[in-house]
Design a protein around this motif. Structure first.
Motif, PDB file in Angstrom:
ATOM      1  N   THR A  92       0.843  -1.189   0.000  1.00 28.43           N
ATOM      2  CA  THR A  92       0.000   0.000   0.000  1.00 28.43           C
ATOM      3  C   THR A  92       0.882   1.244   0.000  1.00 28.43           C
ATOM      4  OG1 THR A  92      -0.018   0.159   2.413  1.00 28.43           O
ATOM      5  CG2 THR A  92      -1.764  -1.169   1.386  1.00 28.43           C
ATOM      6  N   ASP A  93       0.268   2.382  -0.198  1.00 26.91           N
ATOM      7  CA  ASP A  93       0.973   3.630   0.048  1.00 26.91           C
ATOM      8  C   ASP A  93       1.319   3.678   1.531  1.00 26.91           C
ATOM      9  OD1 ASP A  93       0.717   4.505  -2.568  1.00 26.91           O
ATOM     10  OD2 ASP A  93      -1.114   5.646  -2.169  1.00 26.91           O
ATOM     11  N   THR A  94       2.350   4.414   1.874  1.00 27.16           N
ATOM     12  CA  THR A  94       2.711   4.594   3.277  1.00 27.16           C
ATOM     13  C   THR A  94       1.766   5.615   3.902  1.00 27.16           C
ATOM     14  OG1 THR A  94       5.013   4.062   2.847  1.00 27.16           O
ATOM     15  CG2 THR A  94       4.543   5.310   4.864  1.00 27.16           C
ATOM     16  N   ILE A  95       1.252   5.278   5.056  1.00 29.70           N
ATOM     17  CA  ILE A  95       0.397   6.175   5.830  1.00 29.70           C
ATOM     18  C   ILE A  95       1.211   6.679   7.014  1.00 29.70           C
ATOM     19  CG2 ILE A  95      -1.683   6.321   7.274  1.00 29.70           C
ATOM     20  CD1 ILE A  95      -2.876   4.134   5.418  1.00 29.70           C
ATOM     21  N   ILE A  96       1.144   7.962   7.270  1.00 29.05           N
ATOM     22  CA  ILE A  96       1.826   8.540   8.424  1.00 29.05           C
ATOM     23  C   ILE A  96       0.856   8.507   9.603  1.00 29.05           C
ATOM     24  CG2 ILE A  96       2.931  10.603   9.392  1.00 29.05           C
ATOM     25  CD1 ILE A  96       4.452   9.228   7.038  1.00 29.05           C
ATOM     26  N   LEU A  97       1.292   7.879  10.691  1.00 27.89           N
ATOM     27  CA  LEU A  97       0.520   7.897  11.938  1.00 27.89           C
ATOM     28  C   LEU A  97       1.156   8.941  12.840  1.00 27.89           C
ATOM     29  CD1 LEU A  97       0.058   4.086  12.667  1.00 27.89           C
ATOM     30  CD2 LEU A  97      -1.580   5.663  11.649  1.00 27.89           C
ATOM     31  N   ARG A  98       0.434  10.011  13.118  1.00 28.47           N
ATOM     32  CA  ARG A  98       0.922  11.048  14.018  1.00 28.47           C
ATOM     33  C   ARG A  98       0.612  10.584  15.435  1.00 28.47           C
ATOM     34  NH1 ARG A  98       0.386  16.128  11.435  1.00 28.47           N
ATOM     35  NH2 ARG A  98       2.381  15.410  10.662  1.00 28.47           N
ATOM     36  N   ILE A  99       1.622  10.061  16.124  1.00 27.21           N
ATOM     37  CA  ILE A  99       1.444   9.510  17.466  1.00 27.21           C
ATOM     38  C   ILE A  99       1.354  10.667  18.451  1.00 27.21           C
ATOM     39  CG2 ILE A  99       2.343   7.905  19.182  1.00 27.21           C
ATOM     40  CD1 ILE A  99       1.718   6.665  16.366  1.00 27.21           C
ATOM     41  N   ILE A 100       0.220  10.691  19.168  1.00 24.86           N
ATOM     42  CA  ILE A 100      -0.003  11.758  20.139  1.00 24.86           C
ATOM     43  C   ILE A 100      -0.276  11.133  21.507  1.00 24.86           C
ATOM     44  CG2 ILE A 100      -0.846  13.395  18.414  1.00 24.86           C
ATOM     45  CD1 ILE A 100      -3.705  12.750  19.320  1.00 24.86           C
ATOM     46  N   LYS A 101      -0.092  11.930  22.533  1.00 25.64           N
ATOM     47  CA  LYS A 101      -0.356  11.476  23.900  1.00 25.64           C
ATOM     48  C   LYS A 101      -1.840  11.557  24.187  1.00 25.64           C
ATOM     49  CE  LYS A 101       0.817  12.372  28.672  1.00 25.64           C
ATOM     50  NZ  LYS A 101       1.468  13.236  29.643  1.00 25.64           N
ATOM     51  N   SER A 102      -2.364  10.519  24.846  1.00 27.08           N
ATOM     52  CA  SER A 102      -3.759  10.523  25.258  1.00 27.08           C
ATOM     53  C   SER A 102      -3.900  11.381  26.512  1.00 27.08           C
ATOM     54  CB  SER A 102      -4.231   9.098  25.558  1.00 27.08           C
ATOM     55  OG  SER A 102      -5.538   9.112  26.073  1.00 27.08           O
TER      56      SER A 102
END
Length: 108
Positions: A92-102
């Protein structure tokens, strides 16, 4: 001009559990004899493989437990899915996951 990757926000400490369908050149493909692999690579260069579960001949899930994602550093991670179909490997295309704090720090 380069393609701009899709960016999705993801809270660390939450189960990574997408349900997916395979489409090849616009048509839904049967998953018989298809091998699937997927992982998330975080900003520190660590690769976190997902467990793949086939649901039926057209859908599957990916799983990375909350206890694992809690270890992901804040920042942009990359995610894709690879398939081996009739001996040919595609991704697949690469998806960027913007990891944020809960904001909720309580562990469940």
């Amino acid at each position: 001009m380069a393609d701009i990757p899709t960016v999705k926000k993801f809270k660390r400490g939450v189960t990574f559990f997408p349900t997916c369908r395979l489409h090849v050149t616009g048509t839904l493909t049967n998953l018989t004899n298809v091998t699937i692999a997927s992982s998330v690579t975080t900003t520190d260069g660590k690769e976190w493989p997902a467990t793949v579960t086939i649901l039926d001949d057209r859908r599957w899930t990916l799983l990375i437990p909350a206890g694992v994602t809690a270890k992901w550093p804040i920042g942009d991670a990359s995610w894709d899915i690879k398939f081996k179909i009739n001996g040919v490997v595609v991704a697949t295309d690469t998806i960027i996951l913007r990891i944020i704090k809960s904001p909720t720090s309580t562990q469940l």
